[in-house]
Motif scaffolding. Structure first.
Motif, PDB file in Angstrom:
ATOM      1  N   SER A  45       0.848  -1.191   0.000  1.00 13.79           N
ATOM      2  CA  SER A  45       0.000   0.000   0.000  1.00 13.79           C
ATOM      3  C   SER A  45       0.886   1.244   0.000  1.00 13.79           C
ATOM      4  CB  SER A  45      -0.913   0.008   1.231  1.00 13.79           C
ATOM      5  OG  SER A  45      -0.164   0.183   2.425  1.00 13.79           O
ATOM      6  N   GLN A  46       0.319   2.355  -0.410  1.00 20.14           N
ATOM      7  CA  GLN A  46       1.092   3.597  -0.481  1.00 20.14           C
ATOM      8  C   GLN A  46       1.583   4.012   0.903  1.00 20.14           C
ATOM      9  OE1 GLN A  46       1.995   5.269  -3.402  1.00 20.14           O
ATOM     10  NE2 GLN A  46       3.373   6.267  -1.944  1.00 20.14           N
ATOM     11  N   SER A  47       0.732   3.821   1.926  1.00 18.50           N
ATOM     12  CA  SER A  47       1.148   4.199   3.279  1.00 18.50           C
ATOM     13  C   SER A  47       2.315   3.336   3.754  1.00 18.50           C
ATOM     14  CB  SER A  47      -0.030   4.070   4.254  1.00 18.50           C
ATOM     15  OG  SER A  47      -0.561   2.757   4.253  1.00 18.50           O
ATOM     16  N   ALA A  48       2.323   2.037   3.345  1.00 14.15           N
ATOM     17  CA  ALA A  48       3.444   1.168   3.695  1.00 14.15           C
ATOM     18  C   ALA A  48       4.710   1.619   2.979  1.00 14.15           C
ATOM     19  CB  ALA A  48       3.120  -0.278   3.331  1.00 14.15           C
ATOM     20  N   MET A  49       4.582   1.975   1.724  1.00 15.68           N
ATOM     21  CA  MET A  49       5.739   2.456   0.959  1.00 15.68           C
ATOM     22  C   MET A  49       6.316   3.721   1.594  1.00 15.68           C
ATOM     23  SD  MET A  49       4.307   1.872  -2.921  1.00 15.68           S
ATOM     24  CE  MET A  49       5.739   2.659  -3.670  1.00 15.68           C
ATOM     25  N   ASP A  50       5.422   4.619   1.998  1.00 14.08           N
ATOM     26  CA  ASP A  50       5.873   5.877   2.598  1.00 14.08           C
ATOM     27  C   ASP A  50       6.586   5.630   3.927  1.00 14.08           C
ATOM     28  OD1 ASP A  50       4.745   7.192   0.477  1.00 14.08           O
ATOM     29  OD2 ASP A  50       2.911   7.738   1.539  1.00 14.08           O
ATOM     30  N   PHE A  51       6.009   4.765   4.753  1.00 16.23           N
ATOM     31  CA  PHE A  51       6.587   4.554   6.085  1.00 16.23           C
ATOM     32  C   PHE A  51       7.882   3.742   6.020  1.00 16.23           C
ATOM     33  CE2 PHE A  51       7.090   2.058   9.993  1.00 16.23           C
ATOM     34  CZ  PHE A  51       7.200   3.095  10.913  1.00 16.23           C
ATOM     35  N   PHE A  52       7.877   2.650   5.255  1.00 19.77           N
ATOM     36  CA  PHE A  52       9.035   1.765   5.210  1.00 19.77           C
ATOM     37  C   PHE A  52      10.101   2.227   4.219  1.00 19.77           C
ATOM     38  CE2 PHE A  52       5.770  -1.504   6.578  1.00 19.77           C
ATOM     39  CZ  PHE A  52       6.246  -1.598   7.877  1.00 19.77           C
ATOM     40  N   GLY A  53       9.768   3.226   3.394  1.00 23.05           N
ATOM     41  CA  GLY A  53      10.737   3.697   2.417  1.00 23.05           C
ATOM     42  C   GLY A  53      10.878   2.782   1.218  1.00 23.05           C
ATOM     43  N   ILE A  54       9.796   2.077   0.892  1.00 17.51           N
ATOM     44  CA  ILE A  54       9.827   1.139  -0.241  1.00 17.51           C
ATOM     45  C   ILE A  54       9.629   1.923  -1.542  1.00 17.51           C
ATOM     46  CG2 ILE A  54       8.642  -0.830  -1.297  1.00 17.51           C
ATOM     47  CD1 ILE A  54       7.927  -1.714   1.576  1.00 17.51           C
ATOM     48  N   LYS A  55      10.426   1.567  -2.563  1.00 17.01           N
ATOM     49  CA  LYS A  55      10.468   2.385  -3.780  1.00 17.01           C
ATOM     50  C   LYS A  55       9.453   1.970  -4.844  1.00 17.01           C
ATOM     51  CE  LYS A  55      13.928   4.500  -1.902  1.00 17.01           C
ATOM     52  NZ  LYS A  55      13.687   5.819  -1.249  1.00 17.01           N
ATOM     53  N   GLU A  56       9.027   0.700  -4.818  1.00 19.55           N
ATOM     54  CA  GLU A  56       8.124   0.220  -5.864  1.00 19.55           C
ATOM     55  C   GLU A  56       6.881  -0.406  -5.259  1.00 19.55           C
ATOM     56  OE1 GLU A  56       9.991  -2.107  -8.984  1.00 19.55           O
ATOM     57  OE2 GLU A  56      11.949  -1.501  -8.210  1.00 19.55           O
ATOM     58  N   ASN A  57       5.780  -0.340  -6.035  1.00 21.75           N
ATOM     59  CA  ASN A  57       4.488  -0.873  -5.592  1.00 21.75           C
ATOM     60  C   ASN A  57       4.456  -2.405  -5.606  1.00 21.75           C
ATOM     61  OD1 ASN A  57       1.282   0.682  -6.326  1.00 21.75           O
ATOM     62  ND2 ASN A  57       2.081  -0.160  -4.467  1.00 21.75           N
ATOM     63  N   TYR A  58       5.004  -3.002  -6.657  1.00 18.54           N
ATOM     64  CA  TYR A  58       4.995  -4.455  -6.841  1.00 18.54           C
ATOM     65  C   TYR A  58       6.439  -4.950  -6.886  1.00 18.54           C
ATOM     66  CZ  TYR A  58       0.111  -3.816  -8.216  1.00 18.54           C
ATOM     67  OH  TYR A  58      -1.213  -3.482  -8.233  1.00 18.54           O
ATOM     68  N   ILE A  59       6.782  -5.852  -5.976  1.00 18.94           N
ATOM     69  CA  ILE A  59       8.172  -6.289  -5.853  1.00 18.94           C
ATOM     70  C   ILE A  59       8.200  -7.779  -5.555  1.00 18.94           C
ATOM     71  CG2 ILE A  59      10.375  -5.842  -4.694  1.00 18.94           C
ATOM     72  CD1 ILE A  59       9.163  -3.282  -3.617  1.00 18.94           C
ATOM     73  N   LEU A  60       9.208  -8.464  -6.047  1.00 15.94           N
ATOM     74  CA  LEU A  60       9.414  -9.858  -5.673  1.00 15.94           C
ATOM     75  C   LEU A  60       9.675  -9.922  -4.170  1.00 15.94           C
ATOM     76  CD1 LEU A  60      11.625 -11.451  -8.457  1.00 15.94           C
ATOM     77  CD2 LEU A  60       9.371 -12.224  -7.707  1.00 15.94           C
ATOM     78  N   ARG A  61       9.008 -10.858  -3.497  1.00 17.75           N
ATOM     79  CA  ARG A  61       9.115 -10.954  -2.041  1.00 17.75           C
ATOM     80  C   ARG A  61      10.574 -11.073  -1.603  1.00 17.75           C
ATOM     81  NH1 ARG A  61       8.230 -15.516   1.614  1.00 17.75           N
ATOM     82  NH2 ARG A  61       7.414 -16.751  -0.106  1.00 17.75           N
ATOM     83  N   GLY A  62      10.946 -10.213  -0.661  1.00 19.50           N
ATOM     84  CA  GLY A  62      12.297 -10.224  -0.123  1.00 19.50           C
ATOM     85  C   GLY A  62      13.255  -9.317  -0.863  1.00 19.50           C
ATOM     86  N   ASN A  63      12.834  -8.759  -2.023  1.00 20.83           N
ATOM     87  CA  ASN A  63      13.728  -7.909  -2.814  1.00 20.83           C
ATOM     88  C   ASN A  63      13.427  -6.418  -2.639  1.00 20.83           C
ATOM     89  OD1 ASN A  63      14.946 -10.164  -3.770  1.00 20.83           O
ATOM     90  ND2 ASN A  63      14.064 -10.090  -5.828  1.00 20.83           N
ATOM     91  N   GLU A  64      12.516  -6.083  -1.744  1.00 25.97           N
ATOM     92  CA  GLU A  64      12.168  -4.678  -1.599  1.00 25.97           C
ATOM     93  C   GLU A  64      13.355  -3.898  -1.045  1.00 25.97           C
ATOM     94  OE1 GLU A  64      10.532  -6.874   2.040  1.00 25.97           O
ATOM     95  OE2 GLU A  64      10.452  -7.103  -0.129  1.00 25.97           O
ATOM     96  N   LYS A  65      13.684  -2.804  -1.706  1.00 28.84           N
ATOM     97  CA  LYS A  65      14.731  -1.920  -1.203  1.00 28.84           C
ATOM     98  C   LYS A  65      14.050  -0.870  -0.331  1.00 28.84           C
ATOM     99  CE  LYS A  65      17.742  -2.579  -5.200  1.00 28.84           C
ATOM    100  NZ  LYS A  65      18.427  -1.933  -6.323  1.00 28.84           N
ATOM    101  N   SER A  66      14.232  -0.999   0.958  1.00 24.07           N
ATOM    102  CA  SER A  66      13.469  -0.140   1.859  1.00 24.07           C
ATOM    103  C   SER A  66      14.348   0.364   2.982  1.00 24.07           C
ATOM    104  CB  SER A  66      12.282  -0.908   2.448  1.00 24.07           C
ATOM    105  OG  SER A  66      12.749  -1.836   3.412  1.00 24.07           O
ATOM    106  N   ASN A  67      13.796   1.285   3.738  1.00 22.08           N
ATOM    107  CA  ASN A  67      14.436   1.784   4.963  1.00 22.08           C
ATOM    108  C   ASN A  67      13.866   1.083   6.174  1.00 22.08           C
ATOM    109  OD1 ASN A  67      15.955   3.682   3.531  1.00 22.08           O
ATOM    110  ND2 ASN A  67      14.222   5.097   3.469  1.00 22.08           N
ATOM    111  N   ARG A  68      13.375  -0.138   5.981  1.00 23.81           N
ATOM    112  CA  ARG A  68      12.734  -0.868   7.071  1.00 23.81           C
ATOM    113  C   ARG A  68      13.817  -1.504   7.946  1.00 23.81           C
ATOM    114  NH1 ARG A  68       8.467  -5.563   5.783  1.00 23.81           N
ATOM    115  NH2 ARG A  68      10.257  -6.237   4.575  1.00 23.81           N
TER     116      ARG A  68
END
Length: 561
Positions: A45-68
């Motif tokens: 979700s957009q709120s998850a992307m904003d909070f965790f710092g995720i760059k893309e909406n759809y990502i292969l599980r475990g490959n998200e580049k985030s600030n989590r």
């Protein structure tokens, strides 16, 4: 499917992603992810992307580049919890961990649902991440505003040219009502209380609900006389006008107030003064209104500002909090076999602060639960540093009534034991003074639970107050800690000698351990040894010290023996 439902879903598939996105954006504190288990693609979700710092909406599980950035202590819990849910386990149970958000950590509670395909095989896993660092502005039970709204109001009051004031109210013995009658009854009661408060202050103030059975009324402008009259009316109404299921429930209250002044600097400083006034009402004035400005104006201003800073640390990242440890020695051998964890706070420019300065405030705040968990986790991690040198080494941790009352407390203790790879016998929970005032049946249930898990339970300050003896006789305590007040000038007080001897004799006959605190020197230690207690504790062995110094004490002690 009837005609209405058919009409509703007709041509709606194209909009379905937008519908999901809209639904997940409605909550400020909840974030969502949906993982397709067949192709391992996750939608955020957009709120998850904003909070965790995720760059893309759809990502292969475990490959998200985030600030989590998961808190180091919680990485194992996070990975295990996620793996279990993907495997379809513990789907109805939340798992919690902390995520860095700027310079602080937010506590996340995640829950999951698993959806199967037409063949009954796992297809989608939907996870909601609930951010405890963000609270909704409205309380679902009472319909009142909550703490974030109150903090904004206090900030507004600090710059007001008028005479704003805050009135804090607590329902005494509410925990007993909650235990005896259950949460449904308690929620109905709290809703009735909120109706009374709103009616009494209509047009003059706004009402907020804090954690548990605490309320705050904010008055933009009010005189002292008006505040006292409203307090009297509220006391009378809560005593005589609360009805639940057709029955009148008389509620005894305690009330504290503070007039907000610009020199109070920030909302934490205001809140610390307000809590001080409420505690003074409860302990010194039998629940009557105490106005901070009347009794304490000009006194201890630096202390109240300090408490505001400490409270802020307790609700964010525990910055400045430290554990010191005092040895617990076997009376037969003199060897150090355990330690008591004691909380301190140290941060420049304030220096080292003892808990006597701030614990009364923190015990009245919801933050005590998370702070208490931090203490447990830290203490058990530090035990691991000594257990290889001393088998069966243990740590005693003080537990407040506010922690014990939380329904999550049992699970929190057991989870922390697992997280730290600790054994139940390595932990002893010391029940502090206010725990003795809890409902007996509730206290019995909690003590029995931990006792059955193999976790030792100690009754602290035994011998003081009226409830100690009756509790010791009725509940399965593993240890009685004799209050240090009995040790002062022990040689000159035959009545104290007799009291200690009777306590130890009783404990020995009931297979209960005893610990005598306040052993200050070798002479006292030698004299006290005649009573035959299990453990001794005091400055004779060491003052409380950080874990690094404690390890040196243990090492030196081992060399002696």
């Amino acid at each position: 499917m009837n005609s209405n439902s058919s009409s509703f879903w007709h041509d709606i598939n194209a909009f379905f992603p937008d519908i999901v996105s809209a639904i997940t954006s409605l909550s400020k504190k909840s974030y969502f992810s949906i993982t397709n288990l067949k192709n391992d693609i996750t939608w955020w979700s957009q709120s998850a992307m904003d909070f965790f710092g995720i760059k893309e909406n759809y990502i292969l599980r475990g490959n998200e580049k985030s600030n989590r950035y998961i808190h180091p202590d919680d990485i194992t819990v996070f990975k295990k919890g996620f793996a279990e849910r993907v495997a379809g386990k513990n789907l109805d149970q939340p798992w919690e961990y902390r995520v860095q958000n700027g310079n602080t950590y937010s506590r996340i509670s995640a829950t999951a649902k698993l959806l199967n395909d037409e063949n009954g095989k796992p297809f989608l896993i939907v996870i909601r991440y609930n951010n405890y660092g963000i609270s909704e502005d409205m309380d679902s039970v009472t319909g009142l505003r909550t703490e974030p709204a109150l903090n904004r109001k206090i900030s507004e009051f600090l710059s007001s040219p008028h005479s704003p004031a805050l009135l804090k109210i607590t329902l005494d013995q509410f925990s007993n009502i909650n235990v005896l009658y259950g949460t449904d009854f308690s929620d109905t009661l709290l809703a009735s209380v909120s109706d009374v408060l709103l009616h009494e202050v209509s047009g003059t103030g706004s009402v907020y609900r804090l954690f548990g059975a605490k309320f705050v009324i904010a008055f933009p402008q009010i005189t002292k006389d008006e505040l006292c009259k409203i307090s009297d009316c509220l006391t009378e109404s809560l005593l005589n006008k609360i009805m639940v299921n057709g029955n009148k429930i008389p509620l005894k209250t305690s009330m504290g107030a503070v007039f907000v002044k610009p020199d109070m600097k920030d909302s934490n400083g205001v809140r610390s003064r307000l809590t001080f006034a409420l505690n003074h009402s409860k302990t010194e004035h039998h629940g009557e209104l105490v106005i901070f400005n009347d009794e304490f104006s000009g006194n201890n201003e630096k202390q109240f500002n300090l408490i505001g800073v400490i409270h802020h640390c307790a609700i964010t990242d525990f910055k400045g909090f430290r554990l010191f440890y005092q040895p617990i020695a076997d009376t037969k051998t003199g060897k150090i076999c355990g330690m008591e964890a004691l909380l301190r706070w140290e941060l420049e420019p304030y220096g080292l602060v003892s808990p006597g300065v701030f614990m009364d405030w923190l015990e009245q705040d919801p933050c005590i639960f998370d702070l208490g968990n931090w203490i447990l986790r830290t203490a058990l991690q530090d035990v691991k540093r000594i257990r290889n040198r001393i088998p069966d080494f243990f740590v005693n941790v003080n537990i407040t009534a506010a922690q014990l009352e939380r329904k999550e407390f049992r699970a929190a203790v057991m989870d922390i034991l697992k997280e730290t790879d600790s054994k139940p016998k390595e932990l002893c929970l010391e029940l502090t003074e206010r725990c003795k005032n809890l409902d007996f049946d509730f206290l019995n249930s909690e003590v029995s639970f931990f006792h059955e898990q193999g976790i030792k339970i100690a009754l602290d300050d035994f011998g003081t107050g009226n409830s100690s003896l009756s509790l010791a006789l009725a509940l399965p305590f593993d240890e009685l800690k004799v209050d240090m007040s009995f040790i002062k000038d022990i040689k000159d007080k035959p009545q104290n000698q007799a009291m200690i001897q009777s306590i130890v004799d009783y404990a020995n006959r009931t297979d209960t351990e005893t610990c005598i605190e306040g052993i200050e020197n070798e002479d006292v230690n030698h004299y006290i040894s005649r009573f035959g207690a299990t453990w001794h504790q005091g400055y004779y062995y060491s003052k409380p010290v950080p874990i690094d110094q404690f390890e040196e004490i243990v090492k030196d002690s081992a060399q002696i023996y």
